[in-house]
Design a protein around this motif. Structure first.
Motif, mmCIF file in Angstrom:
data_model
loop_
_atom_site.group_PDB
_atom_site.id
_atom_site.type_symbol
_atom_site.label_atom_id
_atom_site.label_comp_id
_atom_site.label_asym_id
_atom_site.label_seq_id
_atom_site.Cartn_x
_atom_site.Cartn_y
_atom_site.Cartn_z
ATOM 1 N N PHE A 57 0.810 -1.226 0.000
ATOM 2 C CA PHE A 57 0.000 0.000 0.000
ATOM 3 C C PHE A 57 0.839 1.270 0.000
ATOM 4 C CE2 PHE A 57 0.827 0.509 4.478
ATOM 5 C CZ PHE A 57 0.747 -0.769 5.045
ATOM 6 N N ILE A 61 -0.232 5.370 -0.270
ATOM 7 C CA ILE A 61 0.043 6.382 0.764
ATOM 8 C C ILE A 61 0.703 7.593 0.122
ATOM 9 C CG2 ILE A 61 1.343 6.939 2.869
ATOM 10 C CD1 ILE A 61 1.375 4.040 3.587
ATOM 11 N N ARG A 85 -0.251 11.556 20.556
ATOM 12 C CA ARG A 85 -0.565 10.248 19.949
ATOM 13 C C ARG A 85 -1.872 9.717 20.541
ATOM 14 N NH1 ARG A 85 2.053 7.869 15.474
ATOM 15 N NH2 ARG A 85 1.630 5.835 16.402
ATOM 16 N N THR A 91 -3.763 4.066 14.159
ATOM 17 C CA THR A 91 -3.608 4.330 12.719
ATOM 18 C C THR A 91 -4.927 4.177 11.950
ATOM 19 O OG1 THR A 91 -1.364 3.463 12.905
ATOM 20 C CG2 THR A 91 -2.260 3.689 10.672
ATOM 21 N N ARG A 102 -8.748 10.648 14.912
ATOM 22 C CA ARG A 102 -8.972 9.723 13.793
ATOM 23 C C ARG A 102 -10.338 9.050 13.901
ATOM 24 N NH1 ARG A 102 -2.758 7.335 13.583
ATOM 25 N NH2 ARG A 102 -1.925 8.908 12.134
ATOM 26 N N ALA A 109 -7.671 3.312 7.197
ATOM 27 C CA ALA A 109 -6.276 3.182 7.670
ATOM 28 C C ALA A 109 -5.356 4.189 6.988
ATOM 29 C CB ALA A 109 -5.772 1.760 7.425
ATOM 30 N N ASN A 112 -6.366 9.307 7.456
ATOM 31 C CA ASN A 112 -6.553 9.372 8.909
ATOM 32 C C ASN A 112 -6.169 10.734 9.506
ATOM 33 O OD1 ASN A 112 -3.820 9.161 8.691
ATOM 34 N ND2 ASN A 112 -3.646 7.152 9.678
ATOM 35 N N HIS A 115 -0.698 13.148 10.935
ATOM 36 C CA HIS A 115 0.485 12.404 11.359
ATOM 37 C C HIS A 115 0.972 13.021 12.656
ATOM 38 C CE1 HIS A 115 4.519 10.695 11.444
ATOM 39 N NE2 HIS A 115 4.926 11.912 11.773
HETATM 40 P P1 ADP Z 1 0.929 6.134 12.218
HETATM 41 O O1 ADP Z 1 0.629 7.231 11.229
HETATM 42 O O2 ADP Z 1 -0.255 5.835 13.111
HETATM 43 O O3 ADP Z 1 2.213 6.361 13.002
HETATM 44 P P2 ADP Z 1 2.273 4.163 10.459
HETATM 45 O O4 ADP Z 1 3.588 4.831 10.669
HETATM 46 O O5 ADP Z 1 2.205 2.673 10.607
HETATM 47 O O6 ADP Z 1 1.119 4.758 11.406
HETATM 48 O O7 ADP Z 1 1.741 4.483 8.992
HETATM 49 C C1 ADP Z 1 1.957 5.723 8.397
HETATM 50 C C2 ADP Z 1 0.753 6.086 7.547
HETATM 51 O O8 ADP Z 1 0.630 5.171 6.453
HETATM 52 C C3 ADP Z 1 -0.577 6.001 8.276
HETATM 53 O O9 ADP Z 1 -0.850 7.142 9.056
HETATM 54 C C4 ADP Z 1 -1.555 5.833 7.116
HETATM 55 O O10 ADP Z 1 -1.820 7.064 6.445
HETATM 56 C C5 ADP Z 1 -0.747 4.928 6.185
HETATM 57 N N1 ADP Z 1 -1.030 3.483 6.465
HETATM 58 C C6 ADP Z 1 -0.568 2.743 7.506
HETATM 59 N N2 ADP Z 1 -1.040 1.483 7.454
HETATM 60 C C7 ADP Z 1 -1.827 1.421 6.345
HETATM 61 C C8 ADP Z 1 -2.611 0.378 5.733
HETATM 62 N N3 ADP Z 1 -2.693 -0.851 6.245
HETATM 63 N N4 ADP Z 1 -3.300 0.681 4.616
HETATM 64 C C9 ADP Z 1 -3.235 1.926 4.073
HETATM 65 N N5 ADP Z 1 -2.505 2.943 4.588
HETATM 66 C C10 ADP Z 1 -1.823 2.699 5.711
#
Ligand code: ADP
Length: 138
Positions: A57, A61, A85, A91, A102, A109, A112, A115
């Motif tokens: 994915f 992103i 956080r 996430t 969120r 996912a 959201n 960041h």
């Molecule tokens: P966070 O933003 O909660 O710290 P991550 O660092 O794991 O989470 O992921 C970065 C970003 O990538 C997420 O905020 C989201 O926009 C995207 N993302 C994460 N996991 C997925 C997924 N399974 N499918 C699609 N997009 C995702």
């Protein structure tokens, strides 16, 4: 004072939720220590999301984060990294509790809303990635 890096993602700006989300952060007593609007590009996103570069994915992103302008912000305060956080929630917006940013405003996912840095080490690296010293030192 501890600092964290926040990105108000393209969906946040498209939905005109910037003020609402920032209001939640300000209500908790956090201070804005740096702020800029930006259009993120693929090279910077590859660095920022390096831990996800091999995920199927990842291209999704990257194109989502490139799909419109973002606002990048440094927030400052006591224990700001952990507290933000918690306010932001997990996430996946569909699994995030009501009352979290969120949970209340995200779609899924990927889309959201915001960041937020997840540790002091990533906050330091992310602030350096998005800001120059003289952007936030008065
Ligand atoms: P966070 O933003 O909660 O710290 P991550 O660092 O794991 O989470 O992921 C970065 C970003 O990538 C997420 O905020 C989201 O926009 C995207 N993302 C994460 N996991 C997925 C997924 N399974 N499918 C699609 N997009 C995702």
């Amino acid at each position: 004072m501890e600092k964290t890096l926040i990105i108000f993602k393209p969906d946040c700006l498209r939905k005109r939720l910037m003020g609402t989300v920032l209001g939640r952060f300000e209500r908790e007593g956090f201070t804005i220590a740096g702020c800029k609007m930006a259009q993120l590009g693929p090279d910077l996103l590859k660095q920022h999301y390096a831990h996800l570069a091999d995920e199927p994915f990842f291209p999704g992103i990257s194109s989502f984060m490139e799909s419109g302008p973002v606002v990048v912000m440094i927030l400052e305060g006591d224990n700001v990294i952990k507290k933000i956080r918690k306010l932001v929630g997990p996430t996946d917006s569909e699994k995030a509790a009501a009352g979290t940013i969120r949970g209340d405003y995200g779609d899924n996912a990927m889309r959201n809303v915001v960041h937020a840095s997840d540790s002091p080490e990533s906050a330091r690296a992310e602030i350096r990635r998005f800001f120059n010293e003289d952007d936030f030192q008065i």
